[in-house]
Motif scaffolding. Structure first.
Motif, short mmCIF file in Angstrom:
data_model
loop_
_atom_site.label_atom_id
_atom_site.label_comp_id
_atom_site.label_asym_id
_atom_site.label_seq_id
_atom_site.Cartn_x
_atom_site.Cartn_y
_atom_site.Cartn_z
N VAL A 27 0.86 -1.18 0.00
CA VAL A 27 0.00 0.00 0.00
C VAL A 27 0.89 1.22 0.00
N ASP A 28 0.62 2.14 -0.92
CA ASP A 28 1.31 3.42 -0.97
C ASP A 28 0.66 4.29 0.10
N LEU A 29 1.42 4.71 1.09
CA LEU A 29 0.87 5.44 2.22
C LEU A 29 0.42 6.85 1.85
N GLU A 30 0.94 7.40 0.78
CA GLU A 30 0.55 8.75 0.37
C GLU A 30 -0.74 8.76 -0.44
N SER A 31 -0.87 7.82 -1.37
CA SER A 31 -2.04 7.83 -2.25
C SER A 31 -3.11 6.81 -1.85
N ASP A 32 -2.81 5.96 -0.85
CA ASP A 32 -3.74 4.89 -0.42
C ASP A 32 -4.08 3.94 -1.57
N VAL A 37 2.91 -6.79 -6.12
CA VAL A 37 4.25 -6.79 -6.70
C VAL A 37 4.48 -8.02 -7.57
N ALA A 38 3.60 -9.01 -7.51
CA ALA A 38 3.75 -10.22 -8.31
C ALA A 38 3.19 -10.04 -9.72
N CYS A 39 1.99 -9.45 -9.83
CA CYS A 39 1.34 -9.37 -11.15
C CYS A 39 1.10 -7.94 -11.63
N GLY A 40 1.34 -6.94 -10.78
CA GLY A 40 1.16 -5.55 -11.19
C GLY A 40 -0.24 -5.00 -11.00
N PHE A 41 -1.14 -5.75 -10.41
CA PHE A 41 -2.50 -5.28 -10.15
C PHE A 41 -2.45 -4.02 -9.31
N ARG A 42 -3.24 -3.00 -9.68
CA ARG A 42 -3.31 -1.75 -8.92
C ARG A 42 -4.76 -1.37 -8.71
N GLU A 43 -5.03 -0.83 -7.53
CA GLU A 43 -6.39 -0.39 -7.24
C GLU A 43 -6.33 0.68 -6.16
N GLY A 44 -7.14 1.74 -6.35
CA GLY A 44 -7.25 2.77 -5.34
C GLY A 44 -8.17 2.32 -4.23
N ARG A 45 -8.07 2.98 -3.10
CA ARG A 45 -8.93 2.63 -1.97
C ARG A 45 -10.37 3.01 -2.30
N PRO A 46 -11.31 2.11 -2.08
CA PRO A 46 -12.72 2.45 -2.36
C PRO A 46 -13.21 3.54 -1.41
N ALA A 47 -14.15 4.33 -1.90
CA ALA A 47 -14.74 5.38 -1.07
C ALA A 47 -15.48 4.71 0.08
N GLU A 48 -15.31 5.28 1.26
CA GLU A 48 -15.94 4.68 2.43
C GLU A 48 -17.43 5.00 2.46
#
Length: 88
Positions: A27-32, A37-48
């Motif tokens: 988890v990127d602590l700045e952008s959440d 790191v294995a397959c490159g999947f990326r996802e932003g934190r869902p809106a609460e």
């Protein structure tokens, strides 16, 4: 290398939704944003969203309308001799 470094932390026990690898999510602590790191999947934190309260007999209005009548409970000692019900 540039002087800018993002802070990332591994999430213990997290499983990637794409490749199903465990312990590969950071988890990127700045952008959440989370990344595998294995397959490159990326996802932003869902809106609460406000969590919905689980329906139980306590918080359902229809369950509160029924009042259970109280009953007398008599405890018996199995080792004691049987007592007579005559009090008089």
């Amino acid at each position: 290398m540039s002087g800018f470094q993002t802070q990332r932390r591994f999430i213990a026990g997290a499983v990637c939704p794409r490749c199903a690898e465990m312990d590969k999510i950071v988890v990127d602590l700045e952008s959440d944003e989370r990344e595998c790191v294995a397959c490159g999947f990326r996802e932003g934190r869902p809106a609460e969203a406000a969590p919905e309260e689980v329906k139980t007999r306590v918080n359902r209005p229809s369950a509160r309308r029924v009042e259970t009548a109280a009953e007398v409970v008599r405890l018996l000692d199995p080792a004691a001799p049987p007592a007579s019900d005559d009090d008089g």
